[in-house]
Design a protein around this motif. Structure first.
Motif, PDB file in Angstrom:
ATOM      1  N   ASP A 498      41.687  35.948  33.321  1.00 33.88           N
ATOM      2  CA  ASP A 498      43.075  35.827  32.849  1.00 33.88           C
ATOM      3  C   ASP A 498      44.045  36.390  33.879  1.00 33.88           C
ATOM      4  N   ASP A 499      43.673  37.540  34.535  1.00 33.62           N
ATOM      5  CA  ASP A 499      44.543  38.112  35.577  1.00 33.62           C
ATOM      6  C   ASP A 499      44.673  37.154  36.752  1.00 33.62           C
ATOM      7  N   GLU A 502      46.929  34.349  35.833  1.00 35.43           N
ATOM      8  CA  GLU A 502      48.337  34.749  35.829  1.00 35.43           C
ATOM      9  C   GLU A 502      48.898  34.733  37.255  1.00 35.43           C
ATOM     10  N   GLU A 505      49.346  31.157  38.335  1.00 38.20           N
ATOM     11  CA  GLU A 505      50.555  30.564  37.752  1.00 38.20           C
ATOM     12  C   GLU A 505      51.801  30.982  38.522  1.00 38.20           C
ATOM     13  N   GLU A 506      51.812  32.278  38.993  1.00 36.86           N
ATOM     14  CA  GLU A 506      52.951  32.724  39.787  1.00 36.86           C
ATOM     15  C   GLU A 506      53.051  31.935  41.088  1.00 36.86           C
TER      16      GLU A 506
END
Length: 894
Positions: A498-499, A502, A505-506
């Motif tokens: 998940d990290d 994230e 996505e950035e």
């Protein structure tokens, strides 16, 4: 029945899904929570609507966040095609059905209730019967075994249509009681009518009627006598009244003659007066005619005509000449006026055009001033946009710097993020599978511990001292611990992933920002170039406008000079117009004199005619008075004749006869009135007796009818009692036959799927109580079986009931698909294999379509076709994917 196709839109977790189903076994496969069961709920809802929702409402059907939902189902039943469609829509806080249509081969049925009623009649089962027979819903696999014998009896009786026989028996019983109630009431009425007949027969009605008719005859004879006397007195009265009437008429005629004589005298005198007045009017008209002759002579002098030659033709000729000259002058006048009007119009046009040109010049100069201001603003905008381009270059450079320490190069962030999400989806599936395995292990441990507490083997359910499998719970606990450790590892991996997602996505957002900034930069550069081109165009346009303004002002001055020249021409035309009007005025005065002369000639002719008319009237009135004098003489003679016609003695006798007759008639009428009242009283009494006799006859007829009705009701009561007994016996006989067949089918099915030497047979008695017999003859309740055995037992019972309904009473009957929703919830791996055997056996027995929903991989092997269900973690929407059974995949790989 065979489900051919199901389409869902905004139905629970499905946004838009469309699936076709084939014959044979279809396995709907996917992880827990992916929406497999919802697909079957859509089929159930399409058939039965709100009745398929249990305690839920229509609001729960529509996907969260949506306003409406649609469900369509295409199915084949008994060789014919059907299509049902349901639309739902949120109205405020409540969902309603906006469309519900069932298309059959012969008609279209609309409305939720009518569609549900038609489906129930078509499948021969309502929603409750559907889930008790064909649709084994998730968590309800043990529903029949946990039901009480009476509830189980009601369920199976309803499925086998035996409940209708009980309804018929109860109706026959109600009918019997109803007939008994009516029969008792009719017997009471019969006794009451019999008593009424006896009372009337005791009154001697016929004797009373004979006495009354004799009295009526005597009164009638007396009435006839007095009526004869009255008729004679009436004749005397009529004769006296005739004499007196004729005497009154004669006196009235004499009076009328006197009035007529006086009126004739008055009219003769009045007519003579009118003759004198007509003579005076003739004198006045002749004087007026002379005055007109003098006026004509004066007018001839004014018109320059000699009296000797001024007859009517000469006057008309002179008028015609003058009118011709006036017409010529009028034409000339019109031409001058037209010329003046046209010239004035031309002057006005020239002046308007001059005004328009000056206005255009002014507008051109204003537009030139506006363009000057616009040019100044454009120059400022170009400077601002060039500064904006520098800012965009700095922002692009800043966004690209985020990739300096990134795990991917600029341009690959989207693919990198997609790989990470795919990895997380696989990891989520694995976590779901491990979670399901943990839940199954916990259920097995819980079931095993319960059996141990009861002193039974946790694997086979036998007493512990007779079984070597007591340590199976330790293996289950070790397996559960391993699964929990694996779940913890997978969840840690998911947190790390998940990290990374994230961060991905950035980076993807940074790439998109660079794309947007570069696109903005290109747009600004293009706008600057376009601004520079338009700036030069505006400068050229301003110079052209100033030149146009100068030309407009010069042209306006020229048109005003042309208008001044035309003003002088109009003044000359107006002088010519005055001369023509003067000549026409003189002609008009002469024409008026000549026309008056013509009018005087006509008036003198009219006066001559009127004089002649008055003379004719005097002659006519003279003749009228001569006729009136003759009439006056004849009326005087008639009056003398009437006065000598009647004598006073004859009139006095007539008056005396009239008075005597009227007095006698008055007395006779009073006597006759009394006699008529007496006869009426007797007649009313006769009528009352006759009515009682008629009522007696009606009562006798009613008595006979009631006796016949009571006989028929007694016969009907016996028939209803026989019918009630017949329905009860038929229901018991059919239930016994169905129980025997169901017991046979249940044993066949259970033996087929549960190959274990522990059980000998299953018994089903007439009250639907179930008993399992072990090989040693010991009887067990179904609840005493292990968890997996109970599940297989219930599935076997469901399949046996399905086979019984499919075989029918008199041959096969079309049945819905056999639907099994998560049947492996309570089964371990060994029992799952037996469930596969059950599914294959039902297919071999001829079940046209079987649909199994399961996350268990072992059931996939039994599929003829495979449907995979997946849920998008981002949108939380389920989607369908047609798959291939393992055998087909192996063939494809070979």
């Amino acid at each position: 029945m065979r489900v051919d196709r199901i389409r869902l839109r905004n139905f629970k977790c499905y946004g838009d899904a469309d699936l076709g189903l084939d014959r044979g076994v279809t396995v709907v496969h996917g992880v827990n929570g992916s929406g497999k069961s919802t697909l079957l709920e859509g089929v159930f809802f399409a058939l039965y609507g709100s009745k398929a929702l249990d305690d839920r409402t229509l609001d729960d059907v529509i996907t969260t966040g949506e306003e409406e939902a649609e469900v369509e189902l295409w199915f084949t039943h008994d060789g014919r095609d059907y299509h049902v469609e349901r639309h739902l829509k949120l109205r405020g806080d409540r969902a309603t059905t906006t469309k519900c249509v069932l298309e059959t081969p012969t008609e279209t049925i609309e409305g939720a209730r009518d569609v549900r009623r038609e489906v129930t009649e078509l499948l021969r089962m309502d929603a409750e019967a559907f889930v008790n027979c064909a649709y084994v819903r998730q968590g309800e696999v043990n529903k029949l075994i946990h039901a009480s014998p009476s509830d189980r009896q009601d369920m199976i009786d309803d499925l086998l249509q035996l409940g209708a026989l009980e309804d018929y028996r109860e109706r026959a019983s109600d009918a019997r009681l109803g007939v008994k109630s009516v029969l008792d009431g009719q017997r009471e009425v019969l006794e009451d009518v019999r008593k009424q007949v006896e009372r009337k027969e005791d009154k001697g009605l016929h004797e009373r009627l004979n006495n009354l008719e004799s009295q009526r005859g005597e009164v009638t004879e007396e009435i006839d006598h007095y009526e004869t006397q009255r008729e004679q007195a009436q004749n005397t009265l009529d004769t006296a009244e005739d004499v007196l009437e004729r005497h009154a008429e004669t006196q009235e005629e004499i009076s009328d003659l006197e009035e007529a004589i006086e009126e004739l005298r008055s009219k003769i005198s009045e007519t003579e007066q009118q003759r004198e007045e007509a003579k005076e009017r003739i004198r006045e008209l002749e004087a007026e005619r002379e005055e007109l002759a003098e006026e004509r002579a004066d007018l001839l002098a004014d018109a320059d005509l000699e009296a000797a030659n001024a007859d009517t033709d000469a006057v008309e000729a002179r008028i015609e000449d003058l009118e011709g000259r006036d017409e010529e002058l009028r034409d000339d006048l019109e031409e001058v006026r037209v010329a003046i009007t046209e010239t004035n119009g031309e002057i006005e046009r020239l002046r308007e055009e001059a005004d328009d040109l000056e206005s255009q010049a002014e507008q051109a100069r204003e537009e030139a001033d506006d363009l000057a201001e616009r040019i100044e603003r454009d120059e400022d905008d170009i400077a601002d946009r060039e500064a904006k381009l520098e800012e965009l270059e700095d922002d692009i450079e800043t966004a690209r710097e985020q990739f300096d320490d990134a795990p991917v190069e600029f341009g690959n962030a989207a693919d990198h993020l997609e790989d990470l999400e795919s990895e997380r989806e696989d990891l989520t599936d694995e976590i779901g599978d491990v979670t399901a395995d943990i839940r199954a292990a916990e259920n097995a441990i819980e079931e095993g511990e319960r059996l141990l507490e009861e002193g039974k083997c946790p694997e086979c359910g036998q007493p512990v001292e007779d079984s070597p499998h007591v340590d199976v719970l330790d293996d289950k606990r070790e397996e559960l611990a391993d699964l929990e450790d694996r779940l913890e590892e997978l969840e840690a991996e998911r947190d790390d992933l998940d990290d990374r997602i994230e961060r991905g996505e950035e980076l993807r957002e940074a790439e998109r920002r660079v794309d947007r900034l570069e696109e903005n930069r290109d747009n600004v550069e293009q706008l600057v170039a376009e601004k520079r081109e338009s700036l030069e165009d505006r400068r050229e346009q301003r110079e052209g406008l100033l030149e146009d303004a100068d030309e407009y002002e010069s042209e306006a001055e020229r048109k005003r000079e042309e208008a001044d020249a035309l003003e002088e021409e109009v003044a000359e035309k107006r002088t010519e117009l005055g001369e023509i009007n003067g000549e026409r005025g003189a002609i008009k005065e002469t024409l008026e004199a000549l026309r008056r002369i013509a009018e005087i000639d006509d008036e003198r002719d009219d006066l001559a005619s009127e004089i002649e008319n008055y003379r004719e009237r005097r002659r006519n009135r003279q003749e009228l008075n001569d006729e009136r004098r003759e009439t006056l003489s004849s009326k005087r003679e008639r009056k003398r004749d009437l006065e000598s016609e009647f004598e006073e003695e004859r009139v006095a006798t007539a008056r005396e006869d009239k008075q005597n007759a009227e007095q006698y008639i008055e007395k006779v009428d009073a006597k006759l009135e009394d006699l008529e009242e007496r006869r009426t009283e007797i007649q009313n009494a006769i009528g009352a007796v006759e009515n009682e006799l008629e009522e007696l006859e009606r009562l006798r007829e009613r008595l006979e009818t009631l006796e016949e009705r009571c006989d028929r009701l007694e016969s009907l009561y016996d028939e209803a009692e026989t019918l009630q007994t017949t329905y009860g016996e038929l229901r018991s006989e059919l239930r016994q036959r169905n129980v025997e067949t169901l017991e046979r089918l249940l044993n066949e099915t259970f033996d087929l799927v549960y190959q274990n030497d522990s059980y000998a047979s299953i018994e089903l008695d007439g009250d639907y109580r179930l008993t399992v017999y072990q090989k040693d003859g010991e009887a067990l309740e179904p609840e005493q079986l292990s968890g997996g055995e109970r599940a297989l037992f219930n599935l076997s019972l469901r399949c046996a009931i399905y086979r019984l309904l499919a075989e029918g009473v008199e041959g096969t009957a079309p049945m819905p698909p056999l639907i099994l929703d998560e049947p492996t919830v309570f089964l371990d791996s060994g029992h799952v294999t037996q469930l596969v055997s059950l599914v294959e056996s039902m297919r071999e027995l001829g079940v046209e379509q079987i649909v199994v929903v399961s996350h268990d991989e072992e059931l996939v092997g039994a599929a003829d076709s495979l449907v995979r269900v997946e849920k998008d973690a981002t949108s939380n929407r389920s989607r369908l994917e047609r798959g291939e059974p393992p055998e087909m995949e192996l063939l494809a790989s070979d």
